[in-house]
Design an enzyme around this catalytic site. Sequence first.
Site, PDB file in Angstrom:
ATOM      1  N   ASN A  10     -84.032 -43.553  19.425  1.00  0.00           N
ATOM      2  CA  ASN A  10     -84.414 -42.231  19.685  1.00  0.00           C
ATOM      3  C   ASN A  10     -84.409 -41.137  18.667  1.00  0.00           C
ATOM      4  OD1 ASN A  10     -85.374 -40.002  20.804  1.00  0.00           O
ATOM      5  ND2 ASN A  10     -84.010 -39.663  22.270  1.00  0.00           N
ATOM      6  N   TRP A  11     -85.296 -40.939  17.869  1.00  0.00           N
ATOM      7  CA  TRP A  11     -85.112 -40.123  16.670  1.00  0.00           C
ATOM      8  C   TRP A  11     -84.948 -38.632  17.056  1.00  0.00           C
ATOM      9  CZ3 TRP A  11     -89.212 -42.195  12.513  1.00  0.00           C
ATOM     10  CH2 TRP A  11     -89.042 -43.523  12.178  1.00  0.00           C
ATOM     11  N   LYS A  12     -85.175 -38.395  18.267  1.00  0.00           N
ATOM     12  CA  LYS A  12     -85.277 -37.017  18.660  1.00  0.00           C
ATOM     13  C   LYS A  12     -86.188 -35.985  17.743  1.00  0.00           C
ATOM     14  CE  LYS A  12     -80.857 -37.724  20.792  1.00  0.00           C
ATOM     15  NZ  LYS A  12     -79.696 -37.140  21.573  1.00  0.00           N
ATOM     16  N   HIS A 102     -85.440 -37.850  29.628  1.00  0.00           N
ATOM     17  CA  HIS A 102     -84.185 -37.639  28.838  1.00  0.00           C
ATOM     18  C   HIS A 102     -83.501 -36.324  29.286  1.00  0.00           C
ATOM     19  CE1 HIS A 102     -81.504 -37.254  25.630  1.00  0.00           C
ATOM     20  NE2 HIS A 102     -81.816 -38.596  25.082  1.00  0.00           N
ATOM     21  N   GLU A 104     -82.138 -34.361  27.619  1.00  0.00           N
ATOM     22  CA  GLU A 104     -82.410 -32.945  27.014  1.00  0.00           C
ATOM     23  C   GLU A 104     -83.895 -32.484  27.623  1.00  0.00           C
ATOM     24  OE1 GLU A 104     -82.251 -34.893  23.235  1.00  0.00           O
ATOM     25  OE2 GLU A 104     -79.939 -35.027  23.314  1.00  0.00           O
ATOM     26  N   GLU A 174     -77.436 -42.919  30.689  1.00  0.00           N
ATOM     27  CA  GLU A 174     -76.851 -42.131  29.560  1.00  0.00           C
ATOM     28  C   GLU A 174     -75.881 -41.065  30.176  1.00  0.00           C
ATOM     29  OE1 GLU A 174     -79.506 -42.569  25.781  1.00  0.00           O
ATOM     30  OE2 GLU A 174     -80.312 -40.873  27.091  1.00  0.00           O
ATOM     31  N   GLY A 180     -74.497 -37.568  21.732  1.00  0.00           N
ATOM     32  CA  GLY A 180     -74.389 -36.948  20.675  1.00  0.00           C
ATOM     33  C   GLY A 180     -73.082 -36.221  20.381  1.00  0.00           C
ATOM     34  N   SER A 220     -73.858 -42.140  22.026  1.00  0.00           N
ATOM     35  CA  SER A 220     -73.030 -42.455  20.837  1.00  0.00           C
ATOM     36  C   SER A 220     -72.723 -44.024  20.393  1.00  0.00           C
ATOM     37  CB  SER A 220     -71.746 -41.550  21.057  1.00  0.00           C
ATOM     38  OG  SER A 220     -71.918 -40.324  21.121  1.00  0.00           O
ATOM     39  N   GLY A 241     -79.223 -42.725  19.760  1.00  0.00           N
ATOM     40  CA  GLY A 241     -79.837 -41.400  19.229  1.00  0.00           C
ATOM     41  C   GLY A 241     -79.379 -41.387  17.851  1.00  0.00           C
ATOM     42  N   GLY A 242     -78.336 -40.606  17.419  1.00  0.00           N
ATOM     43  CA  GLY A 242     -77.926 -40.366  16.045  1.00  0.00           C
ATOM     44  C   GLY A 242     -77.787 -41.606  15.073  1.00  0.00           C
TER      45      GLY A 242
HETATM   46  C1  PEP Z   1     -79.691 -40.399  23.106  1.00  0.00           C
HETATM   47  O1  PEP Z   1     -80.297 -39.256  22.749  1.00  0.00           O
HETATM   48  O2  PEP Z   1     -80.413 -40.974  23.823  1.00  0.00           O
HETATM   49  C2  PEP Z   1     -78.561 -40.817  22.584  1.00  0.00           C
HETATM   50  C3  PEP Z   1     -77.902 -41.773  23.341  1.00  0.00           C
HETATM   51  O3  PEP Z   1     -78.056 -40.218  21.313  1.00  0.00           O
HETATM   52  P1  PEP Z   1     -76.676 -40.513  20.752  1.00  0.00           P
HETATM   53  O4  PEP Z   1     -76.650 -41.812  20.573  1.00  0.00           O
HETATM   54  O5  PEP Z   1     -76.754 -39.517  19.518  1.00  0.00           O
HETATM   55  O6  PEP Z   1     -75.373 -40.079  21.381  1.00  0.00           O
END
Ligand code: PEP
Length: 265
Positions: A10-12, A102, A104, A174, A180, A220, A241-242
Amino acid sequence: MSRKPLIAGNWKMNVNHVEAVGLVQKLAWALGDFKYDPTKAECLVIPPFVDLRSVQTLIEADKIPLAWGAQDVSEHENGAYTGDISAEMLLKLGCSYVIIGHSERRQYHHESDFVVNEKTRNALAKGLTPIICVGEGLEVRRAEEHVPFTLAQVAAALEDRTPEQVAKVVIAYEPIWAIGTGEVATPEDAQEVCGAVRGKLAELYGDEVSEQVRILYGGSVKASTIVALMVKPDIDGVLVGGASLNPDEFALITRFYEASGGKSW
Ligand code: PEP
């Protein structure tokens, strides 16, 4: 084991459409360098909407072994919904998956369980595979309510869907406190909830359906943490994500099966 592992990035709200071309090219090279095997796992990138056409064109032209999807979809068909993107639009861009609910979006766009349910209904009706995100915040975890909280989100997202539809969805557990933050749930924490989600699906829709649903962990995830998660019986992949913005790291994550312990894919 019939569930094909899914590694989703997920590039957000990162990477414009020009940068997206560079990122997909670098990822293609890294997948080649690390000899990623598409028969072992499905690898998916989820860029911002405005990058989708560039990503689609490059992946198709260069026959890169990647699927692509979107970060959200409207619950409506089409019409006067300024700023929204329809399922039909995503299908036209070759998307096969869409993230729904999600944390967010639940937090910053106040998406309720009702909206998540409506978006899931619409995505399934149009033939997009929803990746439905669920998971608790820190307060809920500290109160040790994380399992019932997450199961209630799962049940609400899937209410009124048929067992055949439910078999097609992907659930991403999640925990919000691990997104993050660099704080990873332990593999045992992740398995506890992913296992409970599968149990709930079995209770609501039967064993056959629950055995087909892919359940991901997200929060993460890095190359150094992937194997310990993937060996757990109810974890069928990860939502990253990251680390998905780093092509070498993401490509390494797709190689989890090299050191998979007792589990076979
Ligand atoms: C996400 O945004 O779905 C996520 C898991 O982010 P991160 O890996 O950065 O925690």
